[in-house]
Scaffold this motif. Sequence first.
Motif, short mmCIF file in Angstrom:
data_model
loop_
_atom_site.label_atom_id
_atom_site.label_comp_id
_atom_site.label_asym_id
_atom_site.label_seq_id
_atom_site.Cartn_x
_atom_site.Cartn_y
_atom_site.Cartn_z
N PHE A 195 0.82 -1.21 0.00
CA PHE A 195 0.00 0.00 0.00
C PHE A 195 0.85 1.27 0.00
CE2 PHE A 195 -2.37 -3.46 1.94
CZ PHE A 195 -3.51 -3.46 1.16
N GLY A 196 1.99 1.22 0.66
CA GLY A 196 2.89 2.36 0.63
C GLY A 196 3.52 2.53 -0.74
N ARG A 197 3.81 1.44 -1.39
CA ARG A 197 4.47 1.49 -2.69
C ARG A 197 3.56 2.02 -3.79
NH1 ARG A 197 7.96 -4.24 -2.64
NH2 ARG A 197 9.66 -3.45 -1.30
N VAL A 198 2.25 1.72 -3.72
CA VAL A 198 1.36 2.16 -4.79
C VAL A 198 0.98 3.63 -4.66
CG1 VAL A 198 0.43 -0.12 -5.31
CG2 VAL A 198 -0.71 1.30 -3.58
N PHE A 199 1.51 4.34 -3.67
CA PHE A 199 1.36 5.79 -3.62
C PHE A 199 1.91 6.44 -4.90
CE2 PHE A 199 0.53 8.08 0.55
CZ PHE A 199 -0.20 7.04 1.11
N GLY A 200 2.77 5.71 -5.61
CA GLY A 200 3.43 6.26 -6.78
C GLY A 200 2.53 6.40 -7.99
N ARG A 201 1.28 5.93 -7.91
CA ARG A 201 0.38 6.12 -9.05
C ARG A 201 -1.01 6.52 -8.55
NH1 ARG A 201 -3.58 2.24 -7.58
NH2 ARG A 201 -2.71 0.13 -7.52
N SER A 202 -1.78 7.08 -9.44
CA SER A 202 -3.10 7.58 -9.08
C SER A 202 -3.97 6.46 -8.51
CB SER A 202 -3.77 8.17 -10.32
OG SER A 202 -5.03 8.71 -10.00
N GLY A 203 -4.64 6.75 -7.41
CA GLY A 203 -5.49 5.76 -6.75
C GLY A 203 -4.80 5.00 -5.64
N GLY A 204 -3.47 5.06 -5.60
CA GLY A 204 -2.72 4.31 -4.59
C GLY A 204 -2.94 4.84 -3.19
N LEU A 205 -2.97 6.15 -3.03
CA LEU A 205 -3.21 6.74 -1.72
C LEU A 205 -4.58 6.34 -1.20
CD1 LEU A 205 -2.77 8.66 0.65
CD2 LEU A 205 -3.30 10.57 -0.86
N THR A 206 -5.56 6.32 -2.08
CA THR A 206 -6.91 5.91 -1.68
C THR A 206 -6.93 4.47 -1.20
OG1 THR A 206 -8.02 7.49 -3.13
CG2 THR A 206 -9.24 5.51 -2.53
N GLU A 207 -6.26 3.59 -1.94
CA GLU A 207 -6.19 2.18 -1.51
C GLU A 207 -5.59 2.08 -0.11
OE1 GLU A 207 -4.69 -0.90 -4.11
OE2 GLU A 207 -4.97 0.40 -5.85
N ALA A 208 -4.56 2.87 0.14
CA ALA A 208 -3.87 2.82 1.43
C ALA A 208 -4.77 3.33 2.56
CB ALA A 208 -2.59 3.62 1.37
N VAL A 209 -5.50 4.41 2.31
CA VAL A 209 -6.38 4.96 3.35
C VAL A 209 -7.51 4.00 3.66
CG1 VAL A 209 -8.04 6.80 3.83
CG2 VAL A 209 -5.81 7.37 2.86
N VAL A 210 -8.08 3.40 2.64
CA VAL A 210 -9.15 2.41 2.86
C VAL A 210 -8.61 1.22 3.65
CG1 VAL A 210 -10.68 0.75 1.71
CG2 VAL A 210 -10.48 3.08 0.83
N GLN A 211 -7.41 0.75 3.29
CA GLN A 211 -6.80 -0.37 3.99
C GLN A 211 -6.49 0.00 5.44
OE1 GLN A 211 -6.29 -3.47 3.36
NE2 GLN A 211 -4.90 -4.03 5.03
N SER A 212 -5.97 1.19 5.65
CA SER A 212 -5.63 1.62 7.01
C SER A 212 -6.86 1.72 7.89
CB SER A 212 -4.91 2.97 6.96
OG SER A 212 -4.50 3.37 8.24
N ALA A 213 -7.97 2.17 7.32
CA ALA A 213 -9.22 2.25 8.08
C ALA A 213 -9.66 0.86 8.54
CB ALA A 213 -10.31 2.90 7.23
N LYS A 214 -9.47 -0.13 7.68
CA LYS A 214 -9.81 -1.51 8.04
C LYS A 214 -8.89 -2.01 9.15
CE LYS A 214 -11.49 -2.85 3.44
NZ LYS A 214 -11.23 -3.71 2.24
N GLU A 215 -7.61 -1.72 9.02
CA GLU A 215 -6.65 -2.21 10.01
C GLU A 215 -6.84 -1.55 11.37
OE1 GLU A 215 -2.60 -2.14 8.71
OE2 GLU A 215 -3.08 -2.86 6.69
N GLN A 216 -7.33 -0.32 11.38
CA GLN A 216 -7.54 0.38 12.64
C GLN A 216 -8.92 0.16 13.21
OE1 GLN A 216 -5.94 4.49 12.78
NE2 GLN A 216 -5.06 4.11 10.75
N ASN A 217 -9.76 -0.62 12.48
CA ASN A 217 -11.12 -0.96 12.95
C ASN A 217 -11.93 0.27 13.34
OD1 ASN A 217 -10.77 -3.83 12.73
ND2 ASN A 217 -9.51 -3.75 14.58
N VAL A 218 -11.86 1.31 12.51
CA VAL A 218 -12.60 2.53 12.80
C VAL A 218 -14.01 2.44 12.22
CG1 VAL A 218 -10.56 3.96 12.93
CG2 VAL A 218 -11.69 3.65 10.73
N ASP A 219 -14.93 3.10 12.87
CA ASP A 219 -16.32 3.11 12.41
C ASP A 219 -16.51 4.27 11.44
OD1 ASP A 219 -18.97 2.56 12.10
OD2 ASP A 219 -19.61 3.58 13.94
N PHE A 220 -15.81 4.17 10.32
CA PHE A 220 -15.84 5.25 9.33
C PHE A 220 -15.45 4.65 7.98
CE2 PHE A 220 -14.12 8.76 6.87
CZ PHE A 220 -14.98 9.81 7.15
N VAL A 221 -16.18 5.03 6.94
CA VAL A 221 -15.90 4.50 5.61
C VAL A 221 -15.32 5.61 4.73
CG1 VAL A 221 -16.83 3.40 3.56
CG2 VAL A 221 -17.78 2.85 5.81
#
Length: 475
Positions: free
Chosen positions: A371-397
């Motif tokens: 997820f850190g590596r795909v920051f290098g192309r469009s959409g990668g940051l979004t993938e990382a934020v969505v993944q991080s939200a899952k890993e942190q078990n936050v009640d937010f989409v």
Amino acid sequence: MRNFETDVQMIKYKVLRAVAEHALNEKMDDVYYSVPLEVIPGKKPTMRCCVYKERAIISERVHNVLGGERGSNVIQVIDIACDECPVDRYTVSNACRGCLAHRCMKACPKGAITKGKDGKAEIDPDKCIHCGRCAKACPYGAITENVRPCERACKIGAIKMNDQQKAEINYDKCINCGACVSQCPFGAVVDNSYIVDAINLIKQADHRGYYTVAIVAPAIASQFQNASLGQVKQALRNLGFHDVVEAALGADMVAKKETQELVEKGFLTSSCCPAFVRYIKQHMPEMAEHISHNLSPMAELGKYIKENSAWPIKTVFIGPCTAKKYEQKLDSVKPWIDCVITFEELQALLDAAGFPPEEQSNQPMTDASYFGRVFGRSGGLTEAVVQSAKEQNVDFVPKAAVCSGIEQCKVALLKAKMGRLAENFIEGMACEGGCINGAGVISHSPKDKMTLDQFAKTSEKESINMSVGSYETKF
């Protein structure tokens, strides 16, 4: 000799490499005189009217390689090189039939169009205000608009033709994205280089008692076609860097922090692309309060390294982005990043030093997650934020508006300003496609996104938390 997409890149490479060789050999006294002769050795011109003008332009390029005008402005124009583009914005082509209607004359609000002796339309450039009404009115499409490539490339109108018919940058508008640099067919628009600064940092490290670290952006995975990133790492070590770290580790750190900030605030715009951040501050300041307060991956990792080191550290960021050179000058970033060079400059530096990546052994690169590596192309940051939200078990989409290019960024920001944006997060990338298409890359290929994704999938870190949590400082 390296292969390049254009001769402009080739000339840029030759000058960078020549200056780097002089710096490495500590022979900088005659660089303004000797480099033009080295790059243009013969008596016959190859690109311009005469060899003397070619050398004069090379001398100006040497000035930019040495840092140019040492202000905050990264992008500059070499006036002497800017003289081949059309001067008149609108011209009448041979398609004009000298018709009876002459709608073009009626459409012109300034009376700039008259009938010539042959009945065909003629435009007075002194009266023309470049409104384009004549071109729209002509039934034959005989009036053409000549837009300079640098102007066409700049989506924010920061570069125009001045009274001397030269390109001129409005620095109150410029976001340092470098689009004009990569699109100028004559190489008249350039980004200042800090390659000599990087060389000096490396050469003085042992004498001055500090440790040097190269922070390499993930987009590099798509740049060296005949070498792996592990080979680039070895080449950098041979050059003199004490260590080489993936900037993608900083991306993992930022993804985690930016997710927490998004949950807290409910709406956010990303802080990773300095050109996007500057666009908001310069062109839509009322939205600046929504910019993430987190540092970019470059600065975040530089901060982490310096704060967790037992001895002094000097960091050099190597990436695809000219705007990073501007970012490094900011007070919030300057303490953490000491110098920025692009992939173009890296290639010239490694070749000048005699360490081409393709000839080096392969070293492991295991700092970051997919997820850190795909920051290098469009959409990668979004993938990382969505993944991080899952890993942190936050009640937010997280619902992201992925913006590829400054025009899409503008649309999303305007919608958010008017309260009509359905998403709660704007991922802004000034370069279309993301960092893999930055102004400082060696090549632009349709396969770059696939190459980056393939590299990202080789990561041993299965999650962002694993990447951030398991990393032990090596300094």
